[in-house]
Design an enzyme around this catalytic site. Structure first.
Site, PDB file in Angstrom:
ATOM      1  CG  ASP A  69      13.597   4.205  -8.011  1.00 33.99           C
ATOM      2  OD1 ASP A  69      14.516   4.510  -8.530  1.00 33.99           O
ATOM      3  OD2 ASP A  69      13.010   4.809  -7.568  1.00 33.99           O
ATOM      4  CG  ASN A 137       3.387  10.909  -4.149  1.00 33.66           C
ATOM      5  OD1 ASN A 137       4.612  10.399  -3.599  1.00 33.66           O
ATOM      6  ND2 ASN A 137       2.902  10.269  -5.070  1.00 33.66           N
ATOM      7  CG  HIS A 139       7.187   8.542  -4.502  1.00 33.71           C
ATOM      8  ND1 HIS A 139       6.797   8.937  -5.588  1.00 33.71           N
ATOM      9  CD2 HIS A 139       8.603   8.842  -4.197  1.00 33.71           C
ATOM     10  CE1 HIS A 139       7.783   9.705  -6.012  1.00 33.71           C
ATOM     11  NE2 HIS A 139       8.706   9.499  -5.230  1.00 33.71           N
ATOM     12  CD  GLU A 144       3.965   7.149  -7.056  1.00 35.63           C
ATOM     13  OE1 GLU A 144       4.306   7.603  -6.138  1.00 35.63           O
ATOM     14  OE2 GLU A 144       4.327   7.494  -8.309  1.00 35.63           O
TER      15      GLU A 144
END
Ligand code: GLP
Length: 240
Positions: A69, A137, A139, A144
């Site tokens: 990413d 979270n 991810h 996400e």
């Protein structure tokens, strides 16, 4: 199939990941490895560099890297870019090993076209190993919560949680968006190595490994992959 290796601390975990990857560097056969960024990877890449630089057996331009990413919009040479992180931590110190290094271009003026370029690249370059961290979270990459498991490379808006956390590591205002490999392509790697260190990762890792397989916890998709190794320290993974 998920195999969990629980280690005492980050340094021990980093050594285990390095030991996992080193045979791919020593073996002169061409190989493609998916790479990740973030704080977790700092000791991992240090351990890899320490071993390979001290004994550069197998060095000879046979390793292709594909990064997960990148922030968007962001110049590749910005010190906060994932490309710059990789150059500093791994690519510069281990130059003789690389056949090719691939990144999403944070400076792409047409992010959709950039994503299609990456999809085509991913189709051409099957990865033997995909290295992953995990967000607090759940991810993976910048996929996400709520991301469909079938998604490919795309432009995403970062959640508040991710922005707050990543801002600490970023010089200047953090971009609100990013380009990320999708879950479908993460899952296409032959083997996956997920690394989690520290108490902040415990809830996400527990959900990912023992909770329901759901896009609400993107890393839970790994339960459906045939060959995942998780390397976690005592804080991130409770003994059970
Ligand atoms: C970041 C990256 C991920 C990384 C994860 C954990 O936002 N996009 O690829 O694995 O979140 O980061 P860290 O290791 O800094 O906790």
């Amino acid at each position: 199939m998920i195999d969990v290796i629980r280690v005492s601390d980050r340094a021990a975990g980093a050594r285990v990941v390095a030991e996992y990857l080193i045979p791919r560097f020593r073996d002169p056969a061409p190989v493609a490895i998916g790479l990740a960024t973030g704080e977790t990877m700092v000791p991992v890449y240090r351990a890899l560099v320490a071993t390979l630089a001290a004994d550069p057996r197998g060095a000879g331009a046979h390793v292709t890297t594909v990064n997960l990413d990148e922030y968007w919009p962001l110049a590749p040479d910005h010190p906060g870019s994932f490309r710059a992180f990789m150059e500093r931590m791994l690519l510069g110190p281990l130059k003789p090993y690389w056949a090719a290094v691939h990144f999403l271009d944070g400076a792409a003026s047409d992010p959709v076209a950039e994503c299609r370029r990456y999809d085509a690249l991913l189709d051409r370059v099957p990865r033997a190993v995909q290295l992953l961290g995990i967000g607090v979270n759940g991810h993976i990459g910048f996929n996400e919560p709520g991301t469909p498991f079938t998604g490919r490379t795309r432009l995403v808006s970062l959640t508040h949680t991710t922005r707050r956390r990543n801002q600490d590591l970023f010089p200047g205002p953090l971009p609100a968006q990013a380009l990320t490999m999708g879950i479908r392509d993460i899952m296409a790697a032959e083997t996956i190595v997920l690394v989690a260190f520290g108490a902040a990762k415990r809830a996400a890792l527990t959900r990912a490994l023992t909770g329901p397989v759901t896009p609400e916890c993107p890393a839970s998709v790994l339960q459906t992959h045939p060959a995942v190794t998780v390397i976690a320290d005592q804080e991130a993974w409770a003994a059970r």
